[in-house]
Design an enzyme around this catalytic site. Structure first.
Site, PDB file in Angstrom:
ATOM      1  N   GLU A  26      46.032  32.690  41.575  1.00  0.00           N
ATOM      2  CA  GLU A  26      45.169  33.057  42.703  1.00  0.00           C
ATOM      3  C   GLU A  26      44.084  32.021  42.966  1.00  0.00           C
ATOM      4  OE1 GLU A  26      41.758  35.116  42.392  1.00  0.00           O
ATOM      5  OE2 GLU A  26      42.238  36.192  40.534  1.00  0.00           O
ATOM      6  N   LYS A 163      36.915  43.257  33.900  1.00  0.00           N
ATOM      7  CA  LYS A 163      35.628  42.742  33.439  1.00  0.00           C
ATOM      8  C   LYS A 163      34.805  43.888  32.859  1.00  0.00           C
ATOM      9  CE  LYS A 163      36.286  39.445  37.044  1.00  0.00           C
ATOM     10  NZ  LYS A 163      37.166  40.185  37.960  1.00  0.00           N
TER      11      LYS A 163
END
Ligand code: PSU
Ligand code: MN
Length: 309
Positions: A26, A163
């Site tokens: 990405e 995260k």
């Protein structure tokens, strides 16, 4: 639906028609997740790690209103340039960027969408987006589109969990509800990006790329619904962030978001930038090394999937 909006590089087109392993990478993590001082180096490192395993990298971005799957050196440099001003493109932003002729970096949601259309089934990133923490007692409405897109897009995503700035408990629940298989790659714990573990387990563990590929193939061939598969690979132990430093950065980061009233698609880049600047670069090394490790595992899985079975 026609796919004329997608331009494959010659290398990616050749690899796909030859049935070789291809790994989507990405561009949001390059353009918005890392400082411009390192992002081009990281982009090159990711591509060479994939090649070293015998697979072909396909970095994905939208340039001049054209979806590019596989970038040449100039295009990669454009994505990583300091002043590029690329828009962060989730799946919902693809049509505006394509129709209005814009440049943009694709998130997991945006990249997975284009990868699947191009016929690329394996994808490496750093951390998947997830459910953000809400104020105590409040409903969390900031839920990354990455989760919904993975639920409806047949791509295997290799990442280091989500995260630690997210609500991992809620994220793990959404992954279960959306029926997305989660495979711990050599781990029983759902990783939390900067840290190898979280308080949450994974429903399944695999200990090799061949086992992961077998699950991906079985999911694709035998389970209806066309969802993706999540392979969670913890950051290499030597690059894990110190736990106390991590906890301090996280507390400060949440306070910073509140003070500045940061919302929407800016939340993740602002938090990552806070981690990278406030840790004196320690979290940056962790971030880079985990993405590189994920690219390696994704390439191994892509090569396994490409083997005649
Ligand atoms: N992994 C990284 N750095 C990043 C991201 C992942 O190491 O910047 C990006 C991915 O593009 C992911 C996005 O889709 O963070 C999540 O953004 P949001 O929370 O706004 O959905
Ligand atoms: Mn969000």
């Amino acid at each position: 639906m026609n796919h004329e909006h997608i331009a494959l590089s010659d290398e990616v087109a050749d690899a796909l028609s030859a049935g070789l392993g291809v790994v989507a990478l990405e561009s949001t993590l390059l353009a918005h997740g890392l400082p411009a001082s390192v992002s081009l180096d990281v982009a090159h490192r990711l591509e060479s790690v994939v090649r070293a395993q015998g697979a072909v990298p396909a970095t994905i971005a939208v340039l001049g209103g054209r979806a590019r799957v596989g970038l040449d050196a100039d295009q990669l440099a454009r994505v990583c340039a300091d002043d590029a001003g690329l828009v962060k493109l989730s799946r919902r932003d693809l049509a505006p960027a394509l129709a209005l002729g814009r440049d943009g970096a694709t998130t997991v949601a945006g990249t997975a969408t284009l990868a699947a259309q191009a016929g690329v089934g394996v994808f490496a990133t750093g951390g998947l987006g997830g459910v953000h923490l809400a104020e105590p007692g409040a409903q969390a409405w900031d839920v990354s589109a990455d989760l919904d897109v993975l639920a409806s897009t047949p791509v295997a995503v290799v990442c280091s969990g989500v995260k630690s700035v997210l609500d991992i408990a809620a994220t793990v629940e959404v992954l279960e509800t959306r029926s997305i298989p989660v495979l711990g790659f050599g781990t029983d714990s759902f990783p939390s990006f900067y840290l190898r573990e979280s308080a949450f387990g994974v429903p399944w563990r695999v200990d090799s790329a061949a086992a992961a590929a077998a699950v991906v193939a079985a999911h694709r061939d035998h389970v209806p619904g066309g969802s993706g598969v999540l392979v969670v690979n913890p950051v290499p132990a030597e690059h894990e962030l110190d736990r106390d430093l991590h906890d301090r950065l996280l507390a400060d980061g949440m306070a910073l978001l509140r003070e500045r009233g940061v919302r929407g698609k800016d939340v993740t880049p602002v938090l990552l930038d806070h981690f990278h600047t406030s840790s004196g670069g320690a979290s940056l090394t962790t971030n880079i090394e985990l993405v590189v490790s994920n690219a390696l595992v994704a390439a191994q899985i892509a090569v396994e999937l490409a083997r005649p079975r």
